[in-house]
Design an enzyme around this catalytic site. Sequence first.
Site, PDB file in Angstrom:
ATOM      1  N   HIS A 129     -25.244  13.464  -3.202  1.00 19.62           N
ATOM      2  CA  HIS A 129     -24.002  14.139  -2.786  1.00 19.62           C
ATOM      3  C   HIS A 129     -23.069  13.055  -2.240  1.00 19.62           C
ATOM      4  CE1 HIS A 129     -21.368  17.256  -1.516  1.00 19.62           C
ATOM      5  NE2 HIS A 129     -22.019  17.751  -0.471  1.00 19.62           N
TER       6      HIS A 129
ATOM      7  N   HIS B 192     -21.819  15.315 -12.920  1.00 19.60           N
ATOM      8  CA  HIS B 192     -21.466  16.350 -11.955  1.00 19.60           C
ATOM      9  C   HIS B 192     -22.055  17.677 -12.401  1.00 19.60           C
ATOM     10  CE1 HIS B 192     -19.063  18.835  -9.253  1.00 19.60           C
ATOM     11  NE2 HIS B 192     -18.877  17.720  -8.568  1.00 19.60           N
TER      12      HIS B 192
ATOM     13  N   ASP C 124     -16.829   9.841  -6.626  1.00 19.73           N
ATOM     14  CA  ASP C 124     -17.344   8.706  -5.854  1.00 19.73           C
ATOM     15  C   ASP C 124     -17.173   7.352  -6.537  1.00 19.73           C
ATOM     16  OD1 ASP C 124     -18.388  10.123  -3.579  1.00 19.73           O
ATOM     17  OD2 ASP C 124     -19.788  11.026  -4.990  1.00 19.73           O
TER      18      ASP C 124
END
Length: 355
Positions: free
Chosen positions: A206, A245, A302
């Site tokens: 995460h 994802h 990210d």
Amino acid sequence: MSKNICFIDGLEGILKYREIDVNELVDLPYDAISYLLIQGELPGEQELAEYSARLRGERKIDGRVVDVIRMCNFDIDAMEALRTIVSFMSQFDPDLNDNSPEGNMRKAVRLIARIPTIVATYYRMANGKEPITPDPALSHGANFLYMIRGSKPDALEAEILEKDFILSAEHELNASTFSSRITASTLSDLYSAIVSGLCTLKGPLHGGARTEVMTMLEEVACPENAEEFVLGKIERREKIMGFGHRVYKTYDPRGKIFKQLAKELAETKGDMHWYETAEAIENVAIRELVEKKGKPIYPNVDFYSGVIYKYMEIPPQLATSIFAIGRVSGWIAHCFDQYERKKIIRPRAFMLDEC
Ligand SMILES: CC(C)(COP(=O)(O)OP(=O)(O)OC[C@H]1O[C@@H](n2cnc3c(N)ncnc32)[C@H](O)[C@@H]1OP(=O)(O)O)[C@@H](O)C(=O)NCCC(=O)NCCS
């Protein structure tokens, strides 16, 4: 109601906060986005001025909280300290047990305002420096950079960090938001709900992925090494951090904006090194995973945010806690929605097989 906080179309790559596309929101101040998520609509000029003033007026942390930060083990990731300190801080909040909407809003403002100060104080102390007093004249992003560096940041870096907070602010029922909502659903207090979110965000699948991206960039070191690195990962069936994802089966819309911002920052600094290294990793990963294997695995939120942090010389140990600075407004919006429902979330064990 909760459906309105966020909308994601994972096939088309669309993300909306309160029914407004993030591409239209990313140039606004973070305070406006925080207000939008929590109150349900964008603030007018006067409302924004008042909300910003409240946030700026609550940035300082209690001396007892500073004393506890001083006792931390500074070899650890800042998320460990942040989780502990937010929990410790609750006992000094005069509204701790006031679960009325007004009491919760006062706690929300303190949490959003003080989490950056906690992270910056921890970082300064970890580097043997005294903490910097927050500057109420600066925006959320500029003030955070000022508090970690001790000097006023240049306008572009401050603006990019502000956008980073905005793009990290909300993402529907992701793992950490779900944790926060579960805690709020028991009618536990807002601090407890935010600590739950922090505990979940720190995992490497995460929010922790951003730290891993920064470490990966160091390991790959230059664009020429990207091919061997990515092929090795795929052969060993290891995940490439910052890719893939659960919901997006196309390019993450936040990833696209971060890529553009990373390029702009690299060009302004006259140093394309980290950008080109990341782009080389992306190109090989897309060729191998998407084009050859047909898997929809693209850079997520990210990946290029990790590149931005490299240029801003933000250490990997701070990356996840910076994500938390942005995300706290989203967690709070969901907690408020959950409090209104007054209903405990209680899934059944068989549902785990569907996760
Ligand atoms: C985000 C993530 C947890 C989503 O997981 P998920 O939807 O459960 O997807 P899975 O882990 O089941 O992966 C599905 C397939 O894609 C592959 N895959 C997914 N993400 C991958 C990645 N980052 N690198 C390489 N392969 C990946 C898996 O190996 C799996 O392949 P298989 O079908 O041959 O076994 C996952 O993509 C991941 O671990 N990414 C890296 C961590 C990260 O960046 N997290 C931040 C998310 S915003």
